[in-house]
Design a protein around this motif. Structure first.
Motif, PDB file in Angstrom:
ATOM      1  N   GLN A  68       0.833  -1.200   0.000  1.00  0.00           N
ATOM      2  CA  GLN A  68       0.000   0.000   0.000  1.00  0.00           C
ATOM      3  C   GLN A  68       0.874   1.260   0.000  1.00  0.00           C
ATOM      4  O   GLN A  68       0.608   2.209  -0.733  1.00  0.00           O
ATOM      5  CB  GLN A  68      -0.932   0.003   1.207  1.00  0.00           C
ATOM      6  CG  GLN A  68      -1.858   1.195   1.237  1.00  0.00           C
ATOM      7  CD  GLN A  68      -2.734   1.199   2.466  1.00  0.00           C
ATOM      8  OE1 GLN A  68      -2.265   0.972   3.573  1.00  0.00           O
ATOM      9  NE2 GLN A  68      -4.017   1.447   2.259  1.00  0.00           N
ATOM     10  N   THR A  72       0.927   4.050  -2.916  1.00  0.00           N
ATOM     11  CA  THR A  72       0.674   5.453  -2.607  1.00  0.00           C
ATOM     12  C   THR A  72       1.780   6.325  -3.182  1.00  0.00           C
ATOM     13  O   THR A  72       1.515   7.346  -3.812  1.00  0.00           O
ATOM     14  CB  THR A  72       0.567   5.667  -1.082  1.00  0.00           C
ATOM     15  OG1 THR A  72      -0.541   4.911  -0.586  1.00  0.00           O
ATOM     16  CG2 THR A  72       0.385   7.133  -0.727  1.00  0.00           C
ATOM     17  N   THR A  85      -4.567   7.218   0.263  1.00  0.00           N
ATOM     18  CA  THR A  85      -3.840   6.597   1.364  1.00  0.00           C
ATOM     19  C   THR A  85      -2.672   7.449   1.867  1.00  0.00           C
ATOM     20  O   THR A  85      -1.897   6.996   2.695  1.00  0.00           O
ATOM     21  CB  THR A  85      -3.333   5.198   0.938  1.00  0.00           C
ATOM     22  OG1 THR A  85      -2.654   5.317  -0.314  1.00  0.00           O
ATOM     23  CG2 THR A  85      -4.480   4.223   0.799  1.00  0.00           C
TER      24      THR A  85
END
Length: 167
Positions: A68, A72, A85
């Motif tokens: 993640q 991002t 995010t």
């Protein structure tokens, strides 16, 4: 403590000369792979830095959060998108309706350690609101700066970004 994204970013911005040593110290990659990454030069060293960031973040925060964080960063820096995010802070919509000095909001968002530092950042051209330079330290941030989802993006330089969400 840093968020997984901020942790990933820390390792991504390692000095070129330290990448090989950090790969050996802080990852579980095979030495042959590390030797290959150490030999990279120029723009290719950035790939080694991403691998370092991914591996160290995976060990500290787990595979899902490492992926993640990498996504991002990819969306934010390679595509210029606003990744949902990114680190975020919440601000009362009523405060935004009244207008918040940009330097104060940058401090509250953690992009500057003090209001004075935020003023200097803005005066030096390093403060950005929704990817546009903040014209001066007298600028106020208001509801008109929010997007359709009720957020705005504050940036300190090119590497540090925070989403401000109106609640």
């Amino acid at each position: 403590m840093l968020s997984p994204y901020e942790f990933w970013q820390y390792w991504r911005h390692t000095e070129d000369a330290d990448v090989g040593r950090f790969l050996k110290l802080f990852t579980e990659l095979p030495l042959g792979e590390i030797a290959r990454l150490e030999a990279l030069e120029g723009a290719e060293i950035n790939e080694a830095k991403k691998i370092l960031a991914n591996e160290v973040t995976r060990l500290a925060h787990g595979q899902a959060l490492a992926e993640q964080a990498a996504e991002t960063a990819r969306l934010t820096f390679e595509q210029g998108d606003r990744a949902d995010t990114l680190p975020s802070v919440e601000v009362a919509r009523a405060r935004l309706a009244a207008g918040i000095p940009a330097f104060e909001l940058m401090h509250e968002a953690g992009l500057a350690e003090s209001r004075n530092e935020a003023r200097k950042l803005i005066k030096g051209g390093g403060g950005r609101l929704n990817d546009k330079p903040i014209a001066g330290d007298a600028v106020t941030v208001g509801e008109g700066d929010l997007d359709s989802s009720g957020t705005l993006k504050l940036s300190a330089g090119r590497k540090r970004h925070v989403l401000v969400k109106a609640v």
